[in-house]
Design an enzyme around this catalytic site. Structure first.
Site, PDB file in Angstrom:
ATOM      1  N   ASP A  74       0.819  -1.211   0.000  1.00 22.01           N
ATOM      2  CA  ASP A  74       0.000   0.000   0.000  1.00 22.01           C
ATOM      3  C   ASP A  74       0.853   1.263   0.000  1.00 22.01           C
ATOM      4  O   ASP A  74       2.051   1.240   0.290  1.00 22.01           O
ATOM      5  CB  ASP A  74      -0.944   0.012   1.197  1.00 22.01           C
ATOM      6  CG  ASP A  74      -0.220  -0.010   2.536  1.00 22.01           C
ATOM      7  OD1 ASP A  74       0.764  -0.751   2.669  1.00 22.01           O
ATOM      8  OD2 ASP A  74      -0.634   0.723   3.461  1.00 22.01           O
ATOM      9  N   GLU A 132      -0.103  -1.069   5.670  1.00 17.80           N
ATOM     10  CA  GLU A 132       0.971  -0.655   6.583  1.00 17.80           C
ATOM     11  C   GLU A 132       0.910   0.830   6.880  1.00 17.80           C
ATOM     12  O   GLU A 132       1.353   1.275   7.941  1.00 17.80           O
ATOM     13  CB  GLU A 132       2.339  -1.010   5.961  1.00 17.80           C
ATOM     14  CG  GLU A 132       3.529  -0.849   6.901  1.00 17.80           C
ATOM     15  CD  GLU A 132       4.143   0.550   6.888  1.00 17.80           C
ATOM     16  OE1 GLU A 132       4.990   0.835   7.768  1.00 17.80           O
ATOM     17  OE2 GLU A 132       3.796   1.369   6.001  1.00 17.80           O
TER      18      GLU A 132
END
Length: 358
Positions: A74, A132
């Site tokens: 991400d 994350e």
């Protein structure tokens, strides 16, 4: 339609392909689909599993040592910095775009090695995970640890977060606390009838400004602690003496301290005041004496440095694995509109890891 990724191309080209698949936290499905499909199509030597929007792959060669390589898929929200583009040439060539630094350059290195290292020196596990960049409870590693914990086991973890292509060993711990003062409300026209809680916080701020942080050396690496006020809240109205004030404080501490040590230290620093722990995360010791970690340092040909921040290496260290950060790009450029990575750093990381693992 799932994007097609060629994992055998130059890792710089692969980085650009990954960057051009938007994957803001919570929206990683498209990139996870592409990574999963590429690994299944190109890597018959790997066991591949999907867990939510995380993709995991590993070898089963019966080696004595297993190395875990991890990277998140991400990014922070796009800031008018897609699609990817290049500037410069040669050693000064840079790849620009959201995620080039944090951390699709590292992901590309991992994917390239997964496809091209078919007979590595060690057994390898590759972990590409989600979420994350948002609150810790959403981090995909938590879900993997609950549902597939054996996939995080090994003898060394390499988290390919940006580290300027240098080995950053271990990481600092972090703790947030709130220090509260109280007073008595009164009309500001009759202030002597009250007790100002904001004024009462002055000793707290003085202790912070006079604080001398430790700079311990651990395994030959210098860590630098810190203690900072990050927010002050108080006040009722423009004509009221406030009866409450909260000073929010962040403490970064070296990995030779536990969470309990850090809390005890903060309560000592703010003795006499009400202290509430908001959250905390332990750090990770460098672990460079582990054989696999020492070989990685040797392969890099450069001295390692301490990680002055918290990263997911701490999650692996808590499982008993020595863990390091090693990835292309400057952390100072992460999350910025100007995010870009030197393409030579991507190739250097791939070359170092190939020497170490191959």
């Amino acid at each position: 339609m799932t994007a097609s990724l060629d994992l055998t191309v130059d890792p710089v080209e692969l980085t650009a392909a990954l960057v051009d698949i938007p994957s803001v936290s919570g929206g990683e499905k498209a990139i996870a689909d592409a990574v999963e499909q590429a690994l299944r199509d190109r890597c018959p030597h790997l066991e591949v599993v999907r867990n939510g929007d995380a993709v995991l792959a590993r070898t089963h060669l019966g080696r004595d040592t297993r190395v875990v390589l991890a990277g998140h898929l991400d990014t922070v929200p796009i800031n008018d910095n897609l699609p990817s583009r290049r500037t410069g040439s040669g050693e000064d060539e840079h790849l620009h775009g959201c995620g080039t630094v944090d951390m699709k350059g590292g992901d590309a290195v991992m994917l390239h090695l997964a496809a091209t290292l078919t007979e590595p020196r060690y057994d390898l596990t590759f972990v590409f995970y989600d979420c994350e960049e948002v609150e810790a409870e959403r981090n995909g590693l938590n879900r993997i640890e609950r549902e597939l914990p054996e996939w995080l086991d090994g003898d060394l973890a390499v988290v390919c977060e940006p580290s300027d292509a240098a080995i950053e060993a271990g990481c600092q711990g972090t703790m947030r606390v709130e220090v509260r003062t109280s007073g008595k409300r009164a009309h500001t026209a009759r202030a002597w009838m009250g007790e100002n809680a904001i004024h009462a916080a002055e000793p707290v701020l003085r202790r912070l400004s006079e604080y001398a942080p430790r700079e311990p050396v651990i395994d030959g690496l210098q860590f630098r602690e810190g203690l900072q006020a990050v927010r002050v809240e108080g006040g009722v109205a423009g004509n009221v003496v406030p009866d409450s004030c909260v000073v929010a404080v962040n403490h970064r501490f070296a990995p030779d301290k536990s969470l309990a040590d850090a809390e005890a230290h903060l309560r000592e620093v703010f003795d006499g005041f009400e202290v509430t722990v908001v959250d905390g995360a332990a750090g990770a010791l460098p672990g460079l004496t582990a054989p696999a970690a020492a070989r990685l340092v040797e392969a890099s040909g450069a001295a390692p440095v301490a990680k002055l921040g918290w990263t997911d290496v701490a999650r692996f260290a808590a499982r008993g694995l020595p863990a390091v950060n090693f990835g292309p790009g400057s952390p100072a450029l992460a999350h910025t509109q100007q995010e870009n990575v030197r393409t030579a750093d991507i190739r250097r990381c791939a070359d170092v890891l190939r020497r170490f693992l191959g």
